[in-house]
Design an enzyme around this catalytic site. Structure first.
Site, PDB file in Angstrom:
ATOM      1  N   ILE A  79       0.842  -1.199   0.000  1.00  0.00           N
ATOM      2  CA  ILE A  79       0.000   0.000   0.000  1.00  0.00           C
ATOM      3  C   ILE A  79       0.875   1.245   0.000  1.00  0.00           C
ATOM      4  O   ILE A  79       2.020   1.229   0.443  1.00  0.00           O
ATOM      5  CB  ILE A  79      -0.990   0.008   1.182  1.00  0.00           C
ATOM      6  N   GLU A  80       0.311   2.342  -0.504  1.00  0.00           N
ATOM      7  CA  GLU A  80       1.133   3.502  -0.818  1.00  0.00           C
ATOM      8  C   GLU A  80       1.740   4.165   0.406  1.00  0.00           C
ATOM      9  O   GLU A  80       2.782   4.823   0.305  1.00  0.00           O
ATOM     10  CB  GLU A  80       0.335   4.521  -1.629  1.00  0.00           C
ATOM     11  N   GLN A  81       1.143   3.999   1.567  1.00  0.00           N
ATOM     12  CA  GLN A  81       1.737   4.590   2.767  1.00  0.00           C
ATOM     13  C   GLN A  81       3.008   3.859   3.186  1.00  0.00           C
ATOM     14  O   GLN A  81       3.759   4.360   4.018  1.00  0.00           O
ATOM     15  CB  GLN A  81       0.729   4.595   3.918  1.00  0.00           C
ATOM     16  N   GLY A  82       3.237   2.645   2.634  1.00  0.00           N
ATOM     17  CA  GLY A  82       4.531   2.006   2.840  1.00  0.00           C
ATOM     18  C   GLY A  82       4.530   0.581   3.338  1.00  0.00           C
ATOM     19  O   GLY A  82       5.558  -0.085   3.305  1.00  0.00           O
TER      20      GLY A  82
END
Length: 531
Positions: A327-330
């Protein structure tokens, strides 16, 4: 100790016309106390004025962490470049930042999150800016909106097309921040920062580097202060030489409506039995069908919405761990969380910086992305970033444009029409009342994914709805499956504004998807890797 100051002292450091970079992802990692102090100072002193903010992911939300709304005041904020904006249901009041956007009180731009992080890296390295193919053919393209979200921004472009090495690129000049406002859990007396209670690292290091290397200052909001020398060097994510000031907020929330949950920050592992399955209904049917696009060993990106439930489907089907989520938050691996905790994952294998995660996404290193759609147009292009009639129902593009630019396989999930009353059970779908708003439309207000460019790049694109499955093929949008209980003409073809082609090998969706019990998911064979 001389680095520790109050929030009001931090606010006093902000000057008129500053460019301020803010690290946050909605409520996750939001330096809310410092932002509130800046807003309070403006109310009292009328200063600082005419700020530009850089928000790679939204700062704050509509559910208790105001974030950017603290400084969304006419005269204080004049320009915002944001990957996303606070969003929520129309039943809640419009956020102050959206009111400013709609009323043209601020020059507002929606820049893909990954590109905004790239702009920080280039500013830090004193490079001229970002040369990228991410966003070509979408609203990011200067031949369309060029990222502008309102009339105030239209005549002040931030992106242009350039020819380089015989190819066409988008060029974003780097923007150097004067101030970076970041957040961590712990600071020692020298300003070394660790993130042990955070659900993500986000892009704090890149933002701090951009400010520091351009003569600016870095303000870090933290939960606690510890003695110098008590932090393990390997745990320090932003070192003391990049941090000028530290503001302590012992009450900062871990993320929206969560003060602190050690499973979110990876300090404990959460038993799989504690993850609640998705409630039975049409959304679960869509998530189930989307899960059938996965294969053993895939690395899969997830977006907010229906797709975020797919990991729970695999858990129910006894296939947890067969797919690695990103996911883009990491977060990498584990179980991505839902609702207000979306962007975090329990039991993650690793948590990368968002800026590095976006490098992975932009280059198409993953196998598939599972995302949502608001509108699909005649070319197969998708809008998730803007609905003019209800602007804050959407957050903007976030990482959507970065993720879809070079993804090999894309699965968009959503309802075929908006507002339909549906029943699922006994192996079939029943439409009790048709929706009033059609989502397969002639043209989208915003193009967040370009079906035209997707075909040129050879991307495999599937649209999964509760009543049918559609594929983007060379000759257009083709219905390949319909749900049991559905009439193709009445319930599918007549409910689209655009002509849909029908596959010569049209088949029924698996009726087991429409029964409230495990449906026997069989993942596809794993991909062949180079040896």
């Amino acid at each position: 100790m001389d680095k520790v100051i109050s929030a009001s002292q931090a606010a006093a450091l902000i000057r008129d016309n500053d460019v301020v970079s803010i690290s946050s992802s909605s409520g996750l990692g939001c330096p809310d106390k410092v932002l509130a102090a800046i807003g309070d100072r403006f109310d009292i002193e009328g200063s600082p004025r005419n700020l530009t903010t850089l928000n790679p992911i939204a700062a704050g939300d509509m559910y208790g962490i105001k974030g950017i709304d603290h400084i969304a005041k006419q005269g204080l904020l004049s320009r915002i470049l944001a990957g996303s904006f606070p969003s929520g249901p129309s039943s809640l009041p419009m956020p102050a930042i959206w009111r400013m956007v709609v009323d043209n009180q601020v020059e507002a731009y929606n820049v893909p999150s990954g590109i905004l992080f790239d702009m920080h890296r280039d500013a830090a390295a004193r490079r001229p800016g970002v040369l990228t193919k991410v966003g070509i053919g979408t609203f990011v393209d200067p031949e369309l909106q060029g990222c502008a979200m309102n009339d105030a921004a239209v005549n002040k472009p931030i992106v242009r097309k350039e020819q380089f090495d015989g190819q066409e690129w988008l060029y974003f000049p780097a923007v150097a921040p004067n101030v970076a406002i970041i957040r961590a859990t712990t600071s020692d007396e020298r300003g070394n920062l660790t993130y042990e209670h955070e659900g993500a690292l986000l892009g704090a290091l890149d933002q701090a580097l951009a400010a520091r290397n351009n003569g600016g200052i870095v303000i870090a909001q933290v939960k606690r202060l510890v003695k110098n020398g008590s932090l393990r060097p390997h745990d320090v994510r932003v070192p003391c030489n990049l941090v000028d000031f530290v503001v302590i907020d012992p009450d900062q929330w871990q993320t929206t409506q969560t003060h602190y949950d050690p499973a979110i920050s990876g300090e404990i592992l959460q038993p799989l039995a504690t993850f609640e399955p998705q409630a039975w209904g049409p959304e679960k049917v869509i998530a189930r069908r989307a899960s059938m696009e996965l294969a053993h060993g895939y690395a899969a990106n997830l977006g907010f919405g229906i797709s975020a439930n797919v990991p729970r489907i695999l858990l129910e089907e006894g296939l947890h761990g067969e797919v690695t989520w990103a996911i883009e938050q990491g977060a990498i691996g584990g179980m991505p969380l839902l609702g207000f905790a979306f962007g975090c994952a329990s039991n993650a294998d690793a948590i990368m910086a968002s800026s590095n995660q976006f490098t992975y996404f932009q280059g198409g290193g993953f196998d598939v992305t599972l995302l949502s759609f608001l509108q699909v147009d005649i070319n197969g292009s998708v809008n998730v970033s803007k609905l003019g009639s209800k602007p804050y129902l959407t957050a903007g593009c976030g990482g959507f444009v970065d993720i879809t630019a070079h993804a090999r396989r894309i699965v968009f999930s959503g309802f075929f029409t908006a507002g339909a009353k549906l029943a699922v059970g006994d192996g079939r779908l029943t439409i009790l009342q048709e929706g009033k708003t059609r989502k397969f439309v002639q043209s989208s207000e915003h193009i967040t994914f370009s079906g035209v460019v997707g075909r040129q790049r050879g991307q495999h694109v599937t649209y999964v709805t509760e009543r049918c499955v559609i594929e983007l093929q060379d000759d257009g949008l083709v219905v390949t499956e319909i749900a049991p209980g559905i009439d193709l003409q009445r319930d599918v073809l007549d409910q689209a504004e655009i002509p849909l082609k029908v596959s010569s090998s049209l088949r029924l969706m698996n009726n087991a998807l429409f029964r409230d019990q495990p449906f026997g998911l069989q993942l596809k064979s794993g991909k062949v890797r180079r040896g």
